[in-house]
Design a protein around this motif. Structure first.
Motif, mmCIF file in Angstrom:
data_model
loop_
_atom_site.group_PDB
_atom_site.id
_atom_site.type_symbol
_atom_site.label_atom_id
_atom_site.label_comp_id
_atom_site.label_asym_id
_atom_site.label_seq_id
_atom_site.Cartn_x
_atom_site.Cartn_y
_atom_site.Cartn_z
ATOM 1 N N ASP A 51 0.809 -1.225 0.000
ATOM 2 C CA ASP A 51 0.000 0.000 0.000
ATOM 3 C C ASP A 51 0.840 1.274 0.000
ATOM 4 O O ASP A 51 2.036 1.253 0.293
ATOM 5 N N GLY A 107 4.561 2.057 -0.554
ATOM 6 C CA GLY A 107 5.247 0.770 -0.700
ATOM 7 C C GLY A 107 5.766 0.509 -2.114
ATOM 8 O O GLY A 107 6.948 0.212 -2.300
ATOM 9 N N SER A 120 2.944 2.844 5.425
ATOM 10 C CA SER A 120 2.603 3.114 4.035
ATOM 11 C C SER A 120 2.556 4.614 3.716
ATOM 12 O O SER A 120 2.381 4.990 2.559
ATOM 13 N N THR A 174 2.025 9.506 -0.529
ATOM 14 C CA THR A 174 1.862 8.559 -1.636
ATOM 15 C C THR A 174 1.783 9.236 -3.007
ATOM 16 O O THR A 174 1.073 10.224 -3.175
#
Ligand code: IPM
Ligand code: MN
Length: 355
Positions: free
Chosen positions: A13, A16, A282, A287
């Motif tokens: 996730d 990652g 994560s 992200t």
């Protein structure tokens, strides 16, 4: 190519996948130079897969994963999914199903990396934590009664088997023997309060220690261990401890070695298939931005090569990381590296080929 390894990749996730890409880049560069090859099989496991299919980890997938030489994992944890579901269903499930009874976490400060401990440097901060990884409070023993009522009872028991404790302690002595350290194994426990569990640990510890006359023993309660890790980290060479204490002290360890950007660990089954991962999570807020530090995943790759017995390739990775943190990357925190995630991977990969 003299040898090819078959690696299971679980990018997982959040950030990652980003960090696993860079780990693969570096590990491939080091391996090619060492004359070995790595082949990867992707497993699309994690929060997105769970949301799309309702499935966390199929028993058949576990069986497939067991067929690989090693596993490289990115991160598990998804902001839309209740905490505990993926952690238990995927990460702990894999650790338990593959009987990865050791969680090996080096705490090593490299030159040029900031530590919040004043007056301590790479000479003082260099030890490893051997954390028991399949028992203790993580075993899931216990239960709940009258949930949601004023009479609710919650019991969470720590399971400590003689076999589990002894094999973990023996592994710690073996690690210590191979290290070029102070030849000391410290048992971290709580013998003054947890008089059942740590009585077992203590007896097993000194019985195993008798087989290693070349290695000194020491003992510290877990609270004192936290104190010494900050005040006198140079006292430690190898620390062995249970699952819960190991979880806690290795986050402290990560902070004194430069943070989650560089801390890696191995979930090891010395007789089976092991899984390597950056310790950090994560990081949903970073992200997709290309700002996360991939060094922890790269160091996880190094641990993987070591555990496969490929010391030359592992050495190329470590040297490359050491050079990059000394000369290029000024701050290990996400967004402050002065480089993007993939640029850091490029720098380290180049050094892994050349140094
Ligand atoms: C770790 C993590 C895990 C643990 C969680 C995510 C289950 O904190 O690897 O240290 O507690 O072991
Ligand atoms: Mn943890």
């Amino acid at each position: 190519m003299s040898k090819t390894y078959d690696i299971a990749l679980i990018p997982g996730d959040g950030t990652g996948p980003e960090v696993v890409n860079e780990a693969v880049k570096v590990v491939d560069a080091a391996s090619a130079r060492a004359g070995i090859g790595l082949e990867y099989t992707h497993y699309a496991l994690g929060g997105e897969h769970y949301k799309a299919t309702g499935e966390i980890l199929h028993p058949q997938t576990i069986e497939k994963i067991k067929g690989h030489d090693a596993i490289l994992l990115g991160a598990i944890g998804h902001p839309d999914i209740t905490p505990g579901i993926l952690e238990k269903g995927l990460l702990l499930n894999l650790r338990f199903a593959l009987d990865q009874y050791i969680n090996l976490r080096p705490v090593k400060l490299y030159e040029g990396v900031y530590t919040p401990i004043k007056e301590k440097g790479p000479k003082e901060i260099d030890f490893v934590v051997v954390r028991e990884n399949t028992e203790g409070l993580y075993a899931g023993a216990g239960g709940v009664l009258k949930k949601g009522t004023p009479d609710e009872v919650a019991i969470q028991e720590s399971i400590n088997t003689r076999k589990g404790v002894e094999r973990c302690i023996r592994f710690a002595f073996e690690v210590c023997r191979k290290r070029n350290g102070k030849k000391t194994v410290t048992l971290c426990g709580k013998t003054n309060v947890l008089t059942y569990a740590f009585d077992l640990w203590e007896r097993a510890f000194y019985e195993v220690a008798a087989e290693y006359p070349d290695i000194k023993t020491d003992y510290a309660h877990v609270d004192a261990t936290c104190m010494w890790m900050i005040k006198n980290p140079e006292w430690f060479d190898v620390i062995v401890t249970d699952n819960m204490f190991g979880d806690i002290i290795t986050d402290l360890g990560a902070m004194i070695q430069g943070g989650m950007g560089i801390a890696a660990g191995g979930n090891i089954n010395p007789e089976g298939v092991s899984m390597f991962e950056p310790i950090g999570g994560s990081a949903p807020k970073y992200t997709g931005q290309g700002v996360i530090n991939p060094l922890a995943a790269i160091c996880a790759g190094q641990l993987m090569l070591e555990s496969l017995g490929e010391d030359a390739a592992a050495g190329f990775v470590e040297k490359a990381v050491m050079k990059a943190v000394k000369d290029d990357i000024k701050d290990l925190a996400a967004g402050k590296m002065g480089f993007s995630t993939s640029q850091v991977g490029d720098i380290v990969a180049r050094y892994a080929k050349e140094l």
